[in-house]
Design an enzyme around this catalytic site. Structure first.
Site: not given
Ligand SMILES: NC(=O)c1ccc[n+]([C@@H]2O[C@H](COP(=O)([O-])OP(=O)(O)OC[C@H]3O[C@@H](n4cnc5c(N)ncnc54)[C@H](O)[C@@H]3O)[C@@H](O)[C@H]2O)c1
Ligand SMILES: [Zn+2]
Length: 357
Positions: A117, A139, A181, A223, A233, A237, A241, A244, A248, A261
């Protein structure tokens, strides 16, 4: 090095940007925490695990591996991790450390929010996207086959530790995707950040430490500020977007396989700029500056074969899930935006068409 306060109704915490902080993680873990479970991926651990472990200076920690990838950002992998925590002796005092990209941050935050929990999570983001966006704000979530992030929680971390040093091993395309971003943050709220991105392109692409540190710090500041004023949201906030709405739609239309992304957001930002121009919210000079800054970090994969009609269809189906309102975040000038709804369909169509060219 800077530290930013995130103030939410449930918790006040710090997001710290500091080179080398990866080797000093235990100083930021609460004394009251029990066993530490580090959730990471094989590639991140291979590149940076030694520094992390050495820095833990004898503080016991178990390392749990997530397979990585959107297709594995699923409830089943969260269950696997939870089972491993139990087997590793976790109780209610357990602490999760999310050490990886946005996927690891989302999964580990979600895991922490439901394990017994709710236990604490400390985020140590390792992609540029995760450092400037995913790790701050609380999030969490995983995907269903029917859509991205359809299951999730709000679970604020205890702290966020950002080490720009880890970006040295990030693949080029992932790095560039994160830069969009950063540009987004500049356009919505910081002319200073935007100017940095527009004028220091070579230094940014070469990952020069001073420039990288500044762009991360300024993005995290924004941020933190936006999230602090509004955890859930709603209006402020929503400015995050920018780019986005169409971004999206593009990701969904291409089954999350053609664009990263950030790349989809780059095209989405262009659509929003075209729309702002058409609606006379934005001067042609500012529009041109934003377009040029986006292009400076390209190219993004081609948009061939994507029909504006298809994206319009995606927006219409999103509309059903958003109380019949599609929001566009439109720049008024560099550093300021407004959230607009109820825009004429023909204008949206023209803007999307221009952005896909
Ligand atoms: N919670 C939120 O507010 C929020 C905001 C934006 C995105 N997201 C989420 O984030 C995700 C995308 O994240 P991402 O773009 O970081 O992709 P990811 O987590 O898939 O990382 C991209 C790749 O890089 C590798 N990697 C990570 N750090 C590294 C490093 N320092 N050196 C070498 N390789 C490395 C990872 O293992 C992966 O293969 C999506 O699922 C999205 O929904 C969440
Ligand atoms: Zn984004």
């Amino acid at each position: 090095m800077p530290a930013f306060v995130v103030q939410t109704p449930v918790r006040r915490y710090i997001a710290k940007v500091e080179r080398g902080i990866l080797g000093r993680v235990p100083y930021y873990l609460p004394d009251t925490a029990g066993k530490v479970f580090v959730v990471t991926t094989e590639d991140v651990w291979k590149a940076h695990g030694r520094i992390f472990s050495r820095g833990m200076a004898g503080r016991e920690h178990a390392v749990l591996f997530h397979p990585g990838g959107e297709e594995r950002k699923r409830l089943s992998t969260v269950e696997d991790l939870a089972v491993q925590m139990v087997e590793g002796g976790a109780d209610r005092t357990a602490l999760v450390v999310g050490f990886g990209g946005g996927i690891v941050n989302d999964v580990s935050g979600f895991l922490a929010s439901i394990f017994m929990r709710g236990v604490g999570v400390v985020q140590v983001p390792t992609t540029l996207l995760a450092q400037v966006d995913a790790a701050v704000g609380g999030k969490t979530g995983v995907n269903l086959t029917s859509g991205k992030n359809l299951i999730g929680t709000f679970h604020q971390p205890l702290t966020v530790l950002i080490d720009p040093e880890v970006l040295s091993t990030l693949p080029e395309r992932e790095y560039r995707a994160g830069l969009y971003e950063v540009i987004k943050c500049g356009v919505i709220r910081s002319e200073k950040l935007f100017r940095l991105m527009a004028t220091r392109v070579a230094a940014v692409l070469a990952r020069r430490a001073d420039v990288v540190d500044e762009m991360i710090a300024e993005s995290v500041r924004i941020k933190a500020e936006v999230v602090s004023s509004d955890e859930k949201e709603s209006d402020l906030r929503r400015i995050l977007n920018f780019g986005h709405t169409v971004g999206h739609a593009l990701e969904a239309e291409t089954a999350y396989s053609r664009f990263l992304h950030g790349e989809a957001v780059a095209i989405g930002m262009k659509a929003a700029v075209h729309l702002a121009l058409l609606m006379e919210h934005l001067s042609a000079d500012h529009a041109m500056e934003i377009m040029q800054a986006i292009d400076a970090y390209g190219p993004v994969p081609p948009t061939t074969g994507i029909a504006p009609e298809a994206l319009m269809g995606r927006l219409a189906s999103d509309k059903k899930t958003m109380h019949g309102q599609v929001h566009f975040v439109l720049p008024r000038k560099v550093g300021a935006v407004r959230v607009v709804t109820g825009i004429d369909q023909d204008l949206i169509y023209s803007a999307i068409k221009s952005a896909l060219r």
